[in-house]
Scaffold this active site. Structure first.
Site, PDB file in Angstrom:
ATOM      1  N   CYS A   4       0.621   6.462  15.770  1.00  0.00           N
ATOM      2  CA  CYS A   4      -0.464   7.327  14.983  1.00  0.00           C
ATOM      3  C   CYS A   4      -0.420   8.607  16.266  1.00  0.00           C
ATOM      4  O   CYS A   4      -0.163   8.893  17.194  1.00  0.00           O
ATOM      5  CB  CYS A   4      -1.297   6.198  16.092  1.00  0.00           C
ATOM      6  SG  CYS A   4      -3.720   7.293  16.183  1.00  0.00           S
TER       7      CYS A   4
ATOM      8  N   ASN B 267     -17.822   1.077 -20.613  1.00  0.00           N
ATOM      9  CA  ASN B 267     -16.945   0.563 -20.059  1.00  0.00           C
ATOM     10  C   ASN B 267     -15.984  -0.305 -20.918  1.00  0.00           C
ATOM     11  O   ASN B 267     -16.561  -0.596 -22.052  1.00  0.00           O
ATOM     12  CB  ASN B 267     -17.223  -1.202 -19.284  1.00  0.00           C
ATOM     13  CG  ASN B 267     -16.370  -1.733 -18.036  1.00  0.00           C
ATOM     14  OD1 ASN B 267     -15.612  -0.728 -17.022  1.00  0.00           O
ATOM     15  ND2 ASN B 267     -15.749  -2.936 -18.921  1.00  0.00           N
ATOM     16  N   LEU B 268     -14.821  -0.446 -20.827  1.00  0.00           N
ATOM     17  CA  LEU B 268     -13.843  -0.560 -22.354  1.00  0.00           C
ATOM     18  C   LEU B 268     -14.482  -2.098 -23.294  1.00  0.00           C
ATOM     19  O   LEU B 268     -14.038  -1.992 -24.071  1.00  0.00           O
ATOM     20  CB  LEU B 268     -12.676  -1.013 -21.698  1.00  0.00           C
ATOM     21  CG  LEU B 268     -10.773  -1.090 -22.837  1.00  0.00           C
ATOM     22  CD1 LEU B 268     -11.314   0.032 -23.564  1.00  0.00           C
ATOM     23  CD2 LEU B 268      -9.852  -1.335 -21.725  1.00  0.00           C
TER      24      LEU B 268
ATOM     25  N   HIS C 182     -14.872   1.269  -0.479  1.00  0.00           N
ATOM     26  CA  HIS C 182     -13.593   0.397  -0.407  1.00  0.00           C
ATOM     27  C   HIS C 182     -12.188   1.155   0.551  1.00  0.00           C
ATOM     28  O   HIS C 182     -11.199   0.199   0.068  1.00  0.00           O
ATOM     29  CB  HIS C 182     -13.310  -0.148  -1.452  1.00  0.00           C
ATOM     30  CG  HIS C 182     -14.277  -1.137  -1.876  1.00  0.00           C
ATOM     31  ND1 HIS C 182     -13.748  -1.928  -2.988  1.00  0.00           N
ATOM     32  CD2 HIS C 182     -15.460  -2.107  -1.182  1.00  0.00           C
ATOM     33  CE1 HIS C 182     -14.715  -2.679  -3.007  1.00  0.00           C
ATOM     34  NE2 HIS C 182     -15.611  -3.079  -2.200  1.00  0.00           N
TER      35      HIS C 182
ATOM     36  N   TYR D 285       1.027  -1.220  -0.150  1.00  0.00           N
ATOM     37  CA  TYR D 285      -0.154  -0.218  -0.206  1.00  0.00           C
ATOM     38  C   TYR D 285       0.760   1.281  -0.080  1.00  0.00           C
ATOM     39  O   TYR D 285       0.534   2.312  -0.377  1.00  0.00           O
ATOM     40  CB  TYR D 285      -1.109  -0.330   1.477  1.00  0.00           C
ATOM     41  CG  TYR D 285      -2.321  -1.017   0.661  1.00  0.00           C
ATOM     42  CD1 TYR D 285      -2.335  -2.492   1.407  1.00  0.00           C
ATOM     43  CD2 TYR D 285      -2.988  -1.177  -0.330  1.00  0.00           C
ATOM     44  CE1 TYR D 285      -2.926  -3.254   1.264  1.00  0.00           C
ATOM     45  CE2 TYR D 285      -3.914  -1.553   0.018  1.00  0.00           C
ATOM     46  CZ  TYR D 285      -4.052  -2.692   0.506  1.00  0.00           C
ATOM     47  OH  TYR D 285      -5.099  -3.212   0.160  1.00  0.00           O
TER      48      TYR D 285
ATOM     49  N   CYS E 164      -2.756   8.670  19.571  1.00  0.00           N
ATOM     50  CA  CYS E 164      -3.278   7.534  20.574  1.00  0.00           C
ATOM     51  C   CYS E 164      -1.305   7.583  20.969  1.00  0.00           C
ATOM     52  O   CYS E 164      -0.788   6.581  21.720  1.00  0.00           O
ATOM     53  CB  CYS E 164      -4.129   6.557  20.918  1.00  0.00           C
ATOM     54  SG  CYS E 164      -3.142   5.475  19.606  1.00  0.00           S
TER      55      CYS E 164
ATOM     56  N   GLY F  31     -16.123   1.475 -15.709  1.00  0.00           N
ATOM     57  CA  GLY F  31     -14.909   1.221 -15.541  1.00  0.00           C
ATOM     58  C   GLY F  31     -14.997  -0.063 -14.608  1.00  0.00           C
ATOM     59  O   GLY F  31     -13.960  -0.144 -13.954  1.00  0.00           O
TER      60      GLY F  31
ATOM     61  N   CYS G 242      -5.702   3.834  12.281  1.00  0.00           N
ATOM     62  CA  CYS G 242      -5.277   3.429  14.106  1.00  0.00           C
ATOM     63  C   CYS G 242      -6.506   2.152  14.486  1.00  0.00           C
ATOM     64  O   CYS G 242      -7.268   2.082  15.181  1.00  0.00           O
ATOM     65  CB  CYS G 242      -5.144   4.108  14.757  1.00  0.00           C
ATOM     66  SG  CYS G 242      -3.846   3.766  16.085  1.00  0.00           S
TER      67      CYS G 242
ATOM     68  N   GLN H 274     -15.247   2.317  -6.033  1.00  0.00           N
ATOM     69  CA  GLN H 274     -14.651   1.913  -5.591  1.00  0.00           C
ATOM     70  C   GLN H 274     -13.230   1.274  -4.940  1.00  0.00           C
ATOM     71  O   GLN H 274     -12.212   0.677  -4.762  1.00  0.00           O
ATOM     72  CB  GLN H 274     -14.937  -0.121  -6.400  1.00  0.00           C
ATOM     73  CG  GLN H 274     -15.968  -0.390  -6.721  1.00  0.00           C
ATOM     74  CD  GLN H 274     -16.361  -1.119  -7.661  1.00  0.00           C
ATOM     75  OE1 GLN H 274     -16.080  -2.841  -7.600  1.00  0.00           O
ATOM     76  NE2 GLN H 274     -16.811  -1.157  -8.612  1.00  0.00           N
TER      77      GLN H 274
END
Ligand SMILES: CC(C)NC(=O)[C@H](Cc1c[nH]c2ccccc12)NC(=O)[C@H](CCCC/N=C(/NCCC(=O)O)S[C@H]1O[C@H](COP(=O)(O)OP(=O)(O)OC[C@H]2O[C@@H](n3cnc4c(N)ncnc43)[C@H](O)[C@@H]2O)[C@@H](O)[C@H]1O)NC(=O)OCc1ccccc1
Length: 228
Positions: free
Chosen positions: A136, A201-202, A109, A56, A139, A175, A117, A91
């Site tokens: 965090c 959509n494609l 999503h 990520y 905290c 998409g 946290c 999404q």
């Protein structure tokens, strides 16, 4: 055709493809480079948090170098001018809808640009990395995870989405491959509640058969054509 007042628009990775953001299922897409169960499930995070946090971090960094494309711009224009109810349910975890100026956007999503946290439940705006385990801001604990919905986890704001689907006159899907639920089921929900349904959509998707109309092409052309 009955007057259209309330619109729900579902977007997926395909609307950000022309901004240079990888889609998931395409040739060389994200799910070819990484196993879903390793990087996008709570079990994968428990098994190897470093792998998931790096995955990520890589995407969060990449997204900040990308820009909205004409499809995002067209939806932002529609959002600014549409007098009726309108909700863009995405999404996507990128912020290209908002950077194009759209306001009525819901990230079912999650988003890259928050760190969640798991100790104090705070959602902290975040543009940096998480793999180096920063504390965090709320905290001080080192229990931050990406604020995204993994497989097996409940998507965000489902009640608000179903409430919008219940009053929708028009449901438009842009998409998305229709492979992931509950998002892939929205067209059937909208249809059974009397809405007109349109897919941009494609290529034909797993849900194409459920739409009144399905147009194939690139979002950067189809969406401005539909909006303007
Ligand atoms: C794989 C699938 C079978 N599994 C699921 O659906 C699972 C399990 C499941 C639940 N119900 C089911 C029913 C049946 C079967 C399975 C299930 N669902 C879940 O676990 C969900 C949680 C799923 C969320 C997982 N997190 C993501 N993302 C965040 C993280 C991250 O991003 O890393 S999913 C992630 O993958 C999905 C990718 O799909 P797309 O966006 O469509 O992208 P894709 O690459 O597949 O397709 C791109 C499309 O664009 C097109 N395209 C490409 N370029 C362009 C272009 N230029 N222009 C136009 N179109 C273009 C292509 O042709 C293609 O069609 C998106 O949802 C995306 O967010 N949680 C849940 O169900 O909780 C309980 C529950 C039950 C009921 C009601 C409420 C809750």
């Amino acid at each position: 055709m009955a007057e259209i007042r309330n619109i729900v628009i579902l977007t997926g990775a395909g609307i950000s493809a022309e901004s240079g953001i990888d889609t998931f299922r395409a040739e060389g897409g994200l799910w070819e480079q990484h196993k879903v169960e390793d990087v996008a499930t709570p079990e994968g995070f428990a098994r190897d948090p470093d792998l998931v946090l790096r995955f990520y971090d890589m995407r969060r960094e990449a997204i900040q170098t990308k820009h909205p494309n004409p499809a995002h711009d067209a939806l932002a224009r529609l959002d600014q001018h549409w007098k009726g109810n309108l909700l863009i349910v995405t999404q996507n975890v990128d912020d290209l809808h908002e950077r194009a100026g759209a306001k009525r956007v819901l990230h079912m999503h999650g988003t890259h640009l928050n760190a969640w946290c798991t100790a104090c439940d705070a959602k902290n705006p975040w543009t940096g990395t998480l793999a180096d385990r920063p504390p965090c801001p709320a905290c001080g604990t080192n229990a931050l995870r990406p604020d995204v919905v993994w497989f097996g986890e409940m998507p965000y704001e489902m009640e608000r989405i179903y409430a919008a689907l219940r009053t929708a006159d028009l449901f438009v899907s842009i998409g998305t491959s229709g492979a992931v639920y509950p998002a892939a089921g929205f067209v059937r929900d909208a249809r059974s509640l009397g809405a007109r349904t349109l897919e941009l959509n494609l290529e034909r998707s797993q849900g194409s058969g459920w739409f009144d109309e399905s147009r194939q092409g690139r979002a950067s052309e189809l969406v401005p054509e539909w909006v303007d």
